[in-house]
Motif scaffolding. Structure first.
Motif, PDB file in Angstrom:
ATOM      1  N   PHE A 121       0.797  -1.225   0.000  1.00 23.92           N
ATOM      2  CA  PHE A 121       0.000   0.000   0.000  1.00 23.92           C
ATOM      3  C   PHE A 121       0.829   1.274   0.000  1.00 23.92           C
ATOM      4  O   PHE A 121       0.275   2.370  -0.019  1.00 23.92           O
ATOM      5  N   GLY A 122       2.158   1.157   0.038  1.00 26.30           N
ATOM      6  CA  GLY A 122       2.978   2.357   0.047  1.00 26.30           C
ATOM      7  C   GLY A 122       3.052   2.952   1.442  1.00 26.30           C
ATOM      8  O   GLY A 122       3.072   2.250   2.446  1.00 26.30           O
ATOM      9  N   LYS A 123       3.060   4.267   1.522  1.00 20.49           N
ATOM     10  CA  LYS A 123       3.314   4.939   2.799  1.00 20.49           C
ATOM     11  C   LYS A 123       2.058   4.993   3.663  1.00 20.49           C
ATOM     12  O   LYS A 123       0.972   5.336   3.205  1.00 20.49           O
ATOM     13  N   VAL A 124       2.249   4.629   4.943  1.00 20.48           N
ATOM     14  CA  VAL A 124       1.166   4.634   5.922  1.00 20.48           C
ATOM     15  C   VAL A 124       1.652   5.347   7.172  1.00 20.48           C
ATOM     16  O   VAL A 124       2.860   5.422   7.438  1.00 20.48           O
ATOM     17  N   ILE A 125       0.717   5.898   7.940  1.00 22.98           N
ATOM     18  CA  ILE A 125       1.067   6.543   9.205  1.00 22.98           C
ATOM     19  C   ILE A 125       0.339   5.842  10.347  1.00 22.98           C
ATOM     20  O   ILE A 125      -0.730   5.253  10.163  1.00 22.98           O
ATOM     21  N   THR A 126       0.947   5.936  11.520  1.00 29.07           N
ATOM     22  CA  THR A 126       0.430   5.305  12.729  1.00 29.07           C
ATOM     23  C   THR A 126       0.333   6.357  13.824  1.00 29.07           C
ATOM     24  O   THR A 126       1.218   7.209  13.958  1.00 29.07           O
ATOM     25  N   PHE A 127      -0.741   6.298  14.600  1.00 22.22           N
ATOM     26  CA  PHE A 127      -0.892   7.189  15.748  1.00 22.22           C
ATOM     27  C   PHE A 127      -1.342   6.373  16.947  1.00 22.22           C
ATOM     28  O   PHE A 127      -2.142   5.437  16.816  1.00 22.22           O
ATOM     29  N   GLY A 128      -0.823   6.713  18.139  1.00 21.29           N
ATOM     30  CA  GLY A 128      -1.256   6.021  19.346  1.00 21.29           C
ATOM     31  C   GLY A 128      -0.643   6.643  20.578  1.00 21.29           C
ATOM     32  O   GLY A 128       0.069   7.656  20.504  1.00 21.29           O
ATOM     33  N   LEU A 129      -0.921   6.041  21.712  1.00 18.19           N
ATOM     34  CA  LEU A 129      -0.286   6.488  22.946  1.00 18.19           C
ATOM     35  C   LEU A 129       1.203   6.212  22.870  1.00 18.19           C
ATOM     36  O   LEU A 129       1.629   5.171  22.356  1.00 18.19           O
ATOM     37  N   GLY A 130       2.023   7.116  23.413  1.00 17.24           N
ATOM     38  CA  GLY A 130       3.465   6.986  23.287  1.00 17.24           C
ATOM     39  C   GLY A 130       4.132   6.549  24.565  1.00 17.24           C
ATOM     40  O   GLY A 130       3.507   6.047  25.499  1.00 17.24           O
ATOM     41  N   GLY A 131       5.461   6.752  24.599  1.00 19.65           N
ATOM     42  CA  GLY A 131       6.228   6.378  25.770  1.00 19.65           C
ATOM     43  C   GLY A 131       6.694   4.934  25.725  1.00 19.65           C
ATOM     44  O   GLY A 131       6.626   4.254  24.712  1.00 19.65           O
ATOM     45  N   LYS A 132       7.110   4.423  26.873  1.00 19.80           N
ATOM     46  CA  LYS A 132       7.720   3.104  26.932  1.00 19.80           C
ATOM     47  C   LYS A 132       6.720   1.965  26.777  1.00 19.80           C
ATOM     48  O   LYS A 132       7.092   0.855  26.425  1.00 19.80           O
ATOM     49  N   LEU A 133       5.434   2.223  27.051  1.00 18.02           N
ATOM     50  CA  LEU A 133       4.448   1.144  27.040  1.00 18.02           C
ATOM     51  C   LEU A 133       3.774   0.959  25.684  1.00 18.02           C
ATOM     52  O   LEU A 133       2.883   0.135  25.558  1.00 18.02           O
ATOM     53  N   VAL A 134       4.194   1.713  24.681  1.00 15.87           N
ATOM     54  CA  VAL A 134       3.478   1.685  23.413  1.00 15.87           C
ATOM     55  C   VAL A 134       3.439   0.288  22.800  1.00 15.87           C
ATOM     56  O   VAL A 134       2.410  -0.166  22.312  1.00 15.87           O
ATOM     57  N   GLU A 135       4.566  -0.418  22.813  1.00 17.32           N
ATOM     58  CA  GLU A 135       4.592  -1.734  22.175  1.00 17.32           C
ATOM     59  C   GLU A 135       3.798  -2.753  22.978  1.00 17.32           C
ATOM     60  O   GLU A 135       3.329  -3.754  22.430  1.00 17.32           O
ATOM     61  N   LEU A 136       3.632  -2.497  24.268  1.00 20.65           N
ATOM     62  CA  LEU A 136       2.831  -3.394  25.088  1.00 20.65           C
ATOM     63  C   LEU A 136       1.342  -3.137  24.886  1.00 20.65           C
ATOM     64  O   LEU A 136       0.554  -4.061  24.704  1.00 20.65           O
ATOM     65  N   LEU A 137       0.942  -1.871  24.881  1.00 18.36           N
ATOM     66  CA  LEU A 137      -0.474  -1.531  24.785  1.00 18.36           C
ATOM     67  C   LEU A 137      -1.023  -1.726  23.368  1.00 18.36           C
ATOM     68  O   LEU A 137      -2.178  -2.093  23.192  1.00 18.36           O
ATOM     69  N   GLN A 138      -0.221  -1.439  22.349  1.00 24.90           N
ATOM     70  CA  GLN A 138      -0.636  -1.583  20.951  1.00 24.90           C
ATOM     71  C   GLN A 138      -1.936  -0.818  20.678  1.00 24.90           C
ATOM     72  O   GLN A 138      -2.774  -1.265  19.892  1.00 24.90           O
ATOM     73  N   ASP A 139      -2.096   0.328  21.335  1.00 25.72           N
ATOM     74  CA  ASP A 139      -3.308   1.130  21.136  1.00 25.72           C
ATOM     75  C   ASP A 139      -3.029   2.158  20.055  1.00 25.72           C
ATOM     76  O   ASP A 139      -2.659   3.292  20.331  1.00 25.72           O
ATOM     77  N   VAL A 140      -3.188   1.735  18.785  1.00 25.90           N
ATOM     78  CA  VAL A 140      -2.818   2.587  17.662  1.00 25.90           C
ATOM     79  C   VAL A 140      -3.901   2.578  16.604  1.00 25.90           C
ATOM     80  O   VAL A 140      -4.743   1.676  16.542  1.00 25.90           O
ATOM     81  N   SER A 141      -3.878   3.597  15.766  1.00 22.72           N
ATOM     82  CA  SER A 141      -4.709   3.641  14.567  1.00 22.72           C
ATOM     83  C   SER A 141      -3.788   3.877  13.376  1.00 22.72           C
ATOM     84  O   SER A 141      -2.711   4.467  13.511  1.00 22.72           O
ATOM     85  N   ILE A 142      -4.227   3.417  12.210  1.00 20.16           N
ATOM     86  CA  ILE A 142      -3.381   3.414  11.017  1.00 20.16           C
ATOM     87  C   ILE A 142      -4.161   3.973   9.834  1.00 20.16           C
ATOM     88  O   ILE A 142      -5.360   3.713   9.702  1.00 20.16           O
ATOM     89  N   ARG A 143      -3.481   4.721   8.962  1.00 18.09           N
ATOM     90  CA  ARG A 143      -4.081   5.178   7.713  1.00 18.09           C
ATOM     91  C   ARG A 143      -3.060   5.076   6.585  1.00 18.09           C
ATOM     92  O   ARG A 143      -1.861   5.293   6.788  1.00 18.09           O
ATOM     93  N   VAL A 144      -3.567   4.747   5.413  1.00 20.68           N
ATOM     94  CA  VAL A 144      -2.749   4.776   4.198  1.00 20.68           C
ATOM     95  C   VAL A 144      -2.762   6.204   3.672  1.00 20.68           C
ATOM     96  O   VAL A 144      -3.822   6.841   3.595  1.00 20.68           O
ATOM     97  N   LEU A 145      -1.597   6.730   3.294  1.00 21.02           N
ATOM     98  CA  LEU A 145      -1.522   8.091   2.770  1.00 21.02           C
ATOM     99  C   LEU A 145      -1.954   8.127   1.309  1.00 21.02           C
ATOM    100  O   LEU A 145      -1.819   7.139   0.596  1.00 21.02           O
ATOM    101  N   PRO A 146      -2.483   9.286   0.861  1.00 25.99           N
ATOM    102  CA  PRO A 146      -2.652  10.551   1.574  1.00 25.99           C
ATOM    103  C   PRO A 146      -3.881  10.536   2.470  1.00 25.99           C
ATOM    104  O   PRO A 146      -4.777   9.716   2.306  1.00 25.99           O
ATOM    105  N   VAL A 147      -3.887  11.478   3.426  1.00 22.85           N
ATOM    106  CA  VAL A 147      -5.004  11.599   4.353  1.00 22.85           C
ATOM    107  C   VAL A 147      -5.465  13.046   4.409  1.00 22.85           C
ATOM    108  O   VAL A 147      -4.696  13.976   4.143  1.00 22.85           O
ATOM    109  N   THR A 148      -6.713  13.229   4.747  1.00 26.26           N
ATOM    110  CA  THR A 148      -7.266  14.562   4.942  1.00 26.26           C
ATOM    111  C   THR A 148      -7.207  14.912   6.428  1.00 26.26           C
ATOM    112  O   THR A 148      -6.929  14.061   7.282  1.00 26.26           O
TER     113      THR A 148
END
Length: 698
Positions: A118-145
């Motif tokens: 799908f080419g370039k995608v972006i990810t957003f979620g809670l940050g810090g050290k626990l991010v990989e544990l929580l996996q609380d993220v959303s993803i979109r394929v670019l471009p986005v509005t």
């Protein structure tokens, strides 16, 4: 350009050019320079090691925070250098960055990666050290509005922390949206950025700032190559004549099964086998060129090495579509891939389109076509099934027969040497027999092309997809950065949702959804009512509605008054409506009449009926059919039980109204739909129907 990771200062400079806030900072190579930089920036400061080989700086003791004075700067400088030499002795340390320690706030991440499909995608979620544990993220394929970004922010579980939680003031959501938007635009427009990881981005009551940036540059690998022309004449899928090349009299040969399955084809059927004069009572031809009349399709079941010669003959005959069931091409690599390319070149030269190779074939039940070697043929129905696995097809078709589930078409895509998912979706879009589409996907070669096509198709007919490869074992381990959170499977699911495709995890869920949508179309909203004669199921309906994000609305006062006229005084006076265990079909009918007259307060109706001595399941089913016919809202049948309700199930099935034998499955199906979309203003709630059931259509 070879791949490399920007230093933190280079990353900050790139972000600054984009208009993204970063802390004041300076790179130093001595303790004295560090003291001077800290004095200029202002205390407190943070100091971090700079090394292209050290990704997680904290893990090697390469980050020290809370530095309050010059003596602390000296100690921190020497400690970081000593830790780097001890824990990463082979790493090249190019300096230490001194930066302003930003005040505490809510830590989130913004990441980006280049997906092979799908080419370039972006990810957003809670940050810090626990991010990989929580996996609380959303993803979109670019471009986005900007609206896409705002939806990303609001769909994670942690959004409550942004909105304000337990007395904490709300964070500056618009500042966060600006940061994501600026980085998304730069990432989409700059071919030199391979991936990035801004973690954490600190969001305040007012404003936001990136305080750690990991950006990898290099030659970007694009998404899968675009296919041949998507434009395939729709009439190509409605053949009047079919040749089976490799037809056989031997029951253990694929060519035998294909020819046998096509004996019911109402058009002209031509077996091709140079060693036979006759097969199944039909004249057999030595070559497709010997067939006297025109041939629309050729189903090829000869050894792979013979396929190029057969393709040349098909081209000379003017055949429009060949279905190559033969294996031994790109899927085996090496010579097989070369052979497949040779076949494609011949097809291009002659203007032939190819299904396969290495596929099960095509079934068109409404046309009497089973051009596969599956031993059974499916019933005609409303759902097109397009699958990357032939074995999945044979299993699903076998399951569908006792379930009385029908298909408008069943297509095995095989290697997709020419025709792929996009072409078959276009066919399903215009096919009058198709009211919804189910996809089984292992890999999409041209993700962006697929998204463009499937988005347009899904606007006209609902599309449901099952994507294999969700297990961790099936993913590439990439624990060195949070971009790994946007794994391949997750990107597919995000792309599906962006395009209006409803992703599910199981085939049963897929066909439950496809059948529901084929019958009822998209719901106009998430306001639901439930009707039942069983109090326990009323309670469960409330629980399942809450679990799956469905709003059980309050009943309006005028509806209460009308229901009280004929319902027993002991009905529960609430939604879900428990109309008491002695309810018969007449009571259900009277209630449906009220709901038909008051359609403005609800979007979805769950009708839950259970076996009783007073309620004839056939009569209940007929009332559900009448209810569904007389409203543009979604009506979900939930006739629960076993043999005693079969007469009702047959009526629902004959009228193409789906029934859920497990109550939670019904709420889960509707919840999955609502997670992706509802009917848009002015949109027809249902695709046009060809046939409904005895007694007329809607």
């Amino acid at each position: 350009m070879p791949e490399r990771m920007l230093t933190e200062s280079e990353g900050y400079d790139l972000l600054h050019v984009c208009g993204i806030p970063v802390p004041p900072h300076k790179v130093v190579t001595s303790a004295g320079d560090a003291r001077a930089a800290a004095g200029l920036i202002g205390y407190p400061v943070v100091m971090k090691v700079i090394s292209p080989e050290i990704v997680h700086k904290s893990d090697v003791g390469g980050v020290i925070t809370g530095i309050e004075g010059p003596d602390d700067v000296d100690a921190a400088y020497h400690t970081i250098m000593r830790n780097a030499a001890l824990h990463a002795p082979e790493a090249e340390v190019t300096g230490i960055i001194v930066e302003k320690q930003m005040p505490g706030g809510l830590e989130v991440l913004v990441g980006g990666k280049t997906d092979p499909s799908f080419g370039k995608v972006i990810t957003f979620g809670l940050g810090g050290k626990l991010v990989e544990l929580l996996q609380d993220v959303s993803i979109r394929v670019l471009p986005v509005t900007e609206d896409d970004i705002r939806a990303m922010v609001r769909e994670i579980e942690g959004y409550r922390l942004i909105r304000g939680y337990r007395g904490e003031p709300p964070k500056d959501e618009e500042a966060l949206v600006r940061v994501i938007g600026k980085m998304a635009r730069r990432f989409a427009e700059d071919p030199g950025i391979r991936e990035f990881d801004l973690n954490p981005v600190i969001v305040y009551k007012e404003g936001a700032s990136v305080v750690d940036a990991r950006i990898i540059v290099g030659d970007t690998l694009g998404a899968g190559a675009a296919r041949l022309s998507i434009r395939v004449p729709p009439e190509i899928f409605y053949p009047r004549s079919i040749a089976v090349i490799g037809a056989s009299a031997s029951p253990n040969k694929v060519g035998y099964s294909i020819l046998r399955n096509l004996l019911s084809f109402p058009g002209d059927l031509y077996p091709v086998n140079p060693a036979r004069k006759e097969l199944f009572g039909r004249m057999t031809y030595s070559s497709v060129k010997d067939i006297p009349g025109p041939v629309d399709w050729a189903v090829i079941a000869v050894p792979a090495r013979l396929v190029p010669g057969v393709m040349e003959e098909c081209g000379e005959k003017g055949i429009r579509l060949v279905v190559i069931v033969t294996a031994g091409f790109r899927e085996i690599g090496g010579e097989g891939a070369v052979l497949e390319e040779r076949v494609v070149d011949i097809a291009r030269r002659h203007g032939i389109r190819i299904t396969g190779p290495n596929c099960l074939g095509i079934m068109m039940p409404h046309q009497g076509i089973n051009a596969t070697f599956d031993p059974v043929s499916p019933r005609p129905g409303d759902v097109a099934f397009i699958s990357q696995s032939g074995a999945i097809i044979t299993t699903v078709v076998d399951w569908s027969l006792p379930e009385e589930f029908g298909f408008s078409s069943v297509i095995s895509v095989g290697n997709q040497a020419d025709l792929g998912f996009e072409h078959y979706l276009r066919f399903a879009e215009q096919d009058q027999a198709t009211r919804s589409v189910t996809l089984y996907i292992e890999e999409i070669q041209d993700g962006r092309g697929f998204m463009q096509i499937v988005r347009e198709v899904a606007d006209r007919k609902p599309v449901v997809a099952v994507k294999s490869g969700s297990s961790r074992k099936g993913r590439v381990a990439a624990s060195s950065h949070t971009g790994s959170l946007a794994g391949s499977y997750e990107v597919y699911v995000a792309a599906f949702r962006q395009a209006g495709v409803i992703p599910v995890k199981t085939l049963r869920d897929a066909f439950n959804l496809a059948e529901l949508l084929a019958s009822e179309g998209y719901p106009q909203g998430n306001r639901a009512i439930a009707v039942t004669s069983a109090g326990g199921f009323a309670v469960l309906a409330s629980d399942y509605a809450e679990t799956h994000g469905i709003d059980m609305v309050d009943l309006p006062e005028d509806v209460f008054r009308e229901l009280n006229v004929f319902l027993p005084s002991c009905w529960n006076h609430a939604n879900p409506m428990d109309i008491i265990g002695d309810a018969d079909a007449a009571r259900f009918a009277a209630l449906f009449d009220v709901l038909i007259q008051h359609q403005d307060f609800w979007d979805i109706a769950f009708v839950i009926a259970v076996p009783t001595t007073l309620a004839d399941p056939a009569h209940i089913a007929n009332e559900i059919v009448r209810f569904s016919r007389n409203t543009d809202k979604m009506v979900v049948g939930c006739m629960l039980g076993g043999d005693s309700i079969r007469s009702g199930l047959r009526i629902l099935r004959s009228c193409r109204i789906p029934n859920f034998s497990e109550l939670e499955d019904a709420f889960k199906a509707v919840g999955n739909i609502l997670n992706v979309r509802t009917a848009r203003p002015g949109e027809r709630p249902r695709p046009p129907a060809l046939h409904r059931c005895p007694g007329g259509g809607r």
